[in-house]
Design a protein around this motif. Structure first.
Motif, PDB file in Angstrom:
ATOM      1  N   ILE A 465      86.230 -38.962  87.955  1.00 21.60           N
ATOM      2  CA  ILE A 465      87.649 -38.754  88.275  1.00 21.60           C
ATOM      3  C   ILE A 465      88.527 -39.164  87.100  1.00 21.60           C
ATOM      4  N   VAL A 466      88.205 -40.304  86.489  1.00 16.98           N
ATOM      5  CA  VAL A 466      89.012 -40.796  85.363  1.00 16.98           C
ATOM      6  C   VAL A 466      88.923 -39.836  84.187  1.00 16.98           C
ATOM      7  N   CYS A 473      95.795 -35.041  81.640  1.00 18.14           N
ATOM      8  CA  CYS A 473      97.062 -35.632  81.171  1.00 18.14           C
ATOM      9  C   CYS A 473      97.192 -35.659  79.648  1.00 18.14           C
ATOM     10  N   GLU A 474      96.115 -35.386  78.918  1.00 14.84           N
ATOM     11  CA  GLU A 474      96.188 -35.470  77.453  1.00 14.84           C
ATOM     12  C   GLU A 474      97.210 -34.496  76.867  1.00 14.84           C
ATOM     13  N   PRO A 492      95.681 -41.629  89.100  1.00 15.91           N
ATOM     14  CA  PRO A 492      94.269 -41.826  89.482  1.00 15.91           C
ATOM     15  C   PRO A 492      93.525 -42.758  88.537  1.00 15.91           C
ATOM     16  N   THR A 493      93.837 -42.690  87.234  1.00 18.94           N
ATOM     17  CA  THR A 493      93.171 -43.580  86.275  1.00 18.94           C
ATOM     18  C   THR A 493      93.656 -45.009  86.436  1.00 18.94           C
ATOM     19  N   ASN A 500      91.609 -48.918  81.044  1.00 17.66           N
ATOM     20  CA  ASN A 500      91.019 -47.883  80.190  1.00 17.66           C
ATOM     21  C   ASN A 500      91.812 -47.784  78.881  1.00 17.66           C
ATOM     22  N   PRO A 501      91.142 -47.870  77.726  1.00 14.87           N
ATOM     23  CA  PRO A 501      91.872 -47.878  76.451  1.00 14.87           C
ATOM     24  C   PRO A 501      92.627 -46.588  76.170  1.00 14.87           C
ATOM     25  N   ARG A 502      92.238 -45.476  76.795  1.00 16.30           N
ATOM     26  CA  ARG A 502      92.920 -44.216  76.520  1.00 16.30           C
ATOM     27  C   ARG A 502      94.321 -44.190  77.128  1.00 16.30           C
ATOM     28  N   ILE A 503      94.562 -45.001  78.175  1.00 22.82           N
ATOM     29  CA  ILE A 503      95.921 -45.091  78.732  1.00 22.82           C
ATOM     30  C   ILE A 503      96.878 -45.585  77.655  1.00 22.82           C
TER      31      ILE A 503
END
Length: 691
Positions: A465-466, A473-474, A492-493, A500-503
């Motif tokens: 899901i993440v 969203c990217e 959801p993330t 999560n580092p991508r946030i």
């Protein structure tokens, strides 16, 4: 222990092998668990928490305290949360044994330590498991380290003969693999040699026909220390009993373990290839020692004979003395005579197998087993003897059924039967209490395993899901300037993996764009302000020019040209042009006024000459030529007017007022209004009533 200066240690054994020894320092506490932050890091085992328990010194004595909420320690088959440690104390956790002892300083202490080490070795001799059964029922490991290679038999309540049958099956054999694909097709592979490669590439000893298998998936190897598996950095990973293997890390593998690769289930089994052959050469004297098994009321008893692979077999012994029959688990209906005769060979096979194994254990021992201990208590004090014959029969049936279910790995069903037994006989029958405790422990381990599997499944679902949410969203993170909009998209993330580092990566991209935009706007604002300042300089120069202040205008235009303000409308070009034009006009005007002044001076028109000189001064106050001409004009004018004024004063003194007025009028006509004689003559005329 209090006040002792000796060294206290904790020895760790994993599946019967020494793995660590920790010397305890007074005043310190030690944490044990899977986490790298623990003082003693334990291997990944089902039922071990990140920080599971702590050993600390309290009032001069060492104590152990469980910190995990998922699993207690096991001491002599009982779960404990807290335990005071004494020399020789042994406790267990998952596949680990922990021995607490004092460093031997005398013969007596050395003997005590040896006894404690023997006890932990003996404790590891548990009932063997059927294929697929939990690791808690693993075959005892070979002795190693400082532990004795041979341990005296452990006293227990039960059947020595049954125990011999069971232990005899734990023999060194050859490894086999049963490979089951997605269509339930099964293939058996006999492994010969020391090392075997599994993968999709041709030439692999274990060919994996699955699209998710790598060319080189995993490697199996055998050594005197046991059998091992190692994942070779496969793309989709290798599961051992449902747990992923770390790449390039050796992991012990035991008979009954299941390897999962894609949709392939690979069962690892250790079998004795000569088992059936040895059954054919059972000595006659062993056969003659077959004990008679009798059951009242035509009952039967199921005795499970474990084998290196498969569930084994169950023998039905008829209480009437007739031939034994195989019980297949499908019912206990009557068998006719023809069916009995058809199965005689198979029945004899199992009976001979049991006797051969019992005899083999007897003859292979270094020394004969000690005679069974005699019961000291009187029969009258035996709780079992106080039961009715029907209750005794029921207890025996429940015990046999519980044992069989336990050996088949069906701990929950075994626990149910043993519970019924203990309702009749709370003190237990033979080793029923120990088996019940083991069932309880296995149920707890199984529940922990299921909890771990649930957590892993949830974690895997959350990862999917993440990952999908991040991909979704990217594109927004590459365009929007609104953090709130992105946070809404990433909900959801945030819910499943807030760290999560991508946030932060996405948010930083937005922040960088916003900062770039703000900097650009600020730069534009500064630019517009500078342009406005330049325009103000130009407007001031225009105003001075219109007011006729040519020098001030030239200076103001010069300031505009010399400024560093941006000039998008090219006003500085206009300022330069005006400066040049005004300077040229000034030179021409000065020349014209100078010529007019010279002409008026020559004609003795002094007022006109002075007016032209004043115009030159307005344009160029420092003009030397105009100053020199003005000086000549003043000398000549003043000389003439002085004489005329003196004559008017004489006429005034003689009373010749009209003559004087005539001279004063001539002075007013000849002198410039700013001249001194003009002012004197003007005053005289006012004094005598002249205009």
């Amino acid at each position: 222990m209090k006040g002792s200066s000796n060294v206290f240690l904790v020895k760790l054994r994993l599946h019967g092998q020494d793995v660590n020894e920790v010397a305890l320092e007074s005043g310190r506490e030690y944490t044990f668990g899977r986490s790298s932050d623990c003082d003693v890091q334990l291997q990944e085992q089902p039922g071990i928490s990140r920080t599971h328990f702590r050993i600390s010194e309290v009032d001069g004595a060492w104590e152990v305290q469980v910190l995990s909420k998922f699993g207690d320690l096991n001491v002599a088959g009982s779960p404990v949360q807290n335990l005071k440690l004494e020399n020789g104390t042994v406790f267990k956790l998952a596949g680990y044994d922990f021995l607490f002892f004092e460093r031997a300083t005398s013969v007596a202490q050395a003997q005590s330590q040896a006894h404690a080490q023997a006890q932990i070795e003996a404790d590891s001799y548990e009932m063997p498991m059927a294929v697929g059964q939990s690791e808690a029922l693993a075959v005892p490991a070979q002795a190693s380290g400082n532990f004795p290679a041979r341990i005296a038999p452990v006293e227990f309540e039960g059947s020595d003969e049954s125990t011999k049958i069971i232990e005899s099956t734990v023999a060194v054999g050859l490894p086999f693999l049963r490979v089951i694909d997605a269509n339930k097709r099964e293939e058996t592979i006999k492994l010969e040699g020391r090392k075997w490669l599994a993968g999709r590439e041709e030439g692999s000893q274990i060919l994996l026909n699955d699209r998710k298998a790598s060319r080189k998936q995993f490697e199996l190897s055998t050594s005197p220390q046991g059998n091992f598996i190692r994942d070779l950095g496969s793309s989709n990973g290798t599961l051992l009993n449902g747990m992923p293997l770390a790449a390039d890390e050796l992991k012990a593998i035991r008979s009954g373990d299941v390897i999962q690769v894609g949709q392939l289930s690979i069962h690892f089994e250790v079998r004795d290839p000569n088992f059936e052959r040895r059954l054919m050469v059972v000595p006659q004297d062993v056969l003659s020692a077959v004990p008679a098994v009798a059951q009242p009321q035509g009952g039967y008893e199921m005795i499970n004979f474990p084998v290196p692979s498969g569930p084994g077999g169950a023998v039905r012994v008829d209480g009437t003395g007739g031939a034994p029959m195989i019980y297949d688990g499908q019912g206990a209906g009557d068998f006719d005579l023809e069916a009995r005769n058809a199965k005689n060979k198979k029945i004899r096979f199992y009976a001979i197998a049991a006797l051969f194994i019992a005899g083999a254990v007897y003859f292979l021992q270094d020394e004969p087993p000690p005679p069974p201990k005699k019961k000291v208590e009187a029969v009258a004090n035996d709780p079992f003897s106080k039961l009715t014959p029907q209750q005794q029969q029921r207890v025996k049936e429940l015990m046999v059924l519980g044992k069989n279910l336990f050996m088949q790995g069906k701990q929950a069903l075994a626990a149910e039967q043993l519970k019924k037994l203990h309702e009749i006989l709370p003190t237990g029958y033979e080793n029923s209490l120990a088996i019940a405790r083991e069932c309880e422990e296995q149920a707890m381990i199984e529940e922990q395993r299921r909890a771990v599997e649930r957590d892993l499944k949830i974690a895997a679902e959350n990862r999917v899901i993440v990952d999908q949410n991040l991909r979704q969203c990217e594109p927004l993170s590459n365009t929007t300037l609104n953090e709130s909009e992105l946070r809404t998209c990433l909900a959801p993330t945030y819910e499943r993996d807030p760290s999560n580092p991508r946030i932060e990566e996405f948010l930083n991209k937005i922040r960088a764009r916003v900062a770039e935009r703000d900097a650009k706007l600020e730069k534009q604002k500064d630019y517009a302000s500078a342009v406005a300042a330049g325009k103000r300089l130009y407007a001031n120069a225009e105003r001075l020019e219109k007011q006729g202040d040519l020098d001030g205008a030239v200076e103001a235009y010069g300031k505009h040209v010399g400024s560093r303000f941006p000039d998008p409308e090219n006003l500085k070009v206009i300022s330069r042009s005006k400066i040049s034009s005004m300077k040229a006009n000034k030179t021409a005007a000065i020349s014209k006024y100078l010529q007019a002044a010279q002409l008026a001076f020559t004609n003795q028109k002094y007022p006109e000459a002075v007016n032209n000189i004043n115009k030159i001064k307005a344009l160029d106050p420092q003009n030397e030529e105009a100053a020199e001409l003005n000086a000549n004009i003043q000398r000549q004018k003043n000389a003439k007017l002085r004489s005329l004024y003196e004559e008017s004063i004489i006429s005034e003194g003689l009373g010749q007022i009209d003559e004087a007025k005539k001279k004063w009028k001539e002075i007013l006509e000849t002198d410039h209004q700013d001249g001194q004689y003009y002012k004197r003559a003007k005053n005289k005329m006012k004094a005598f009533g002249g205009s």
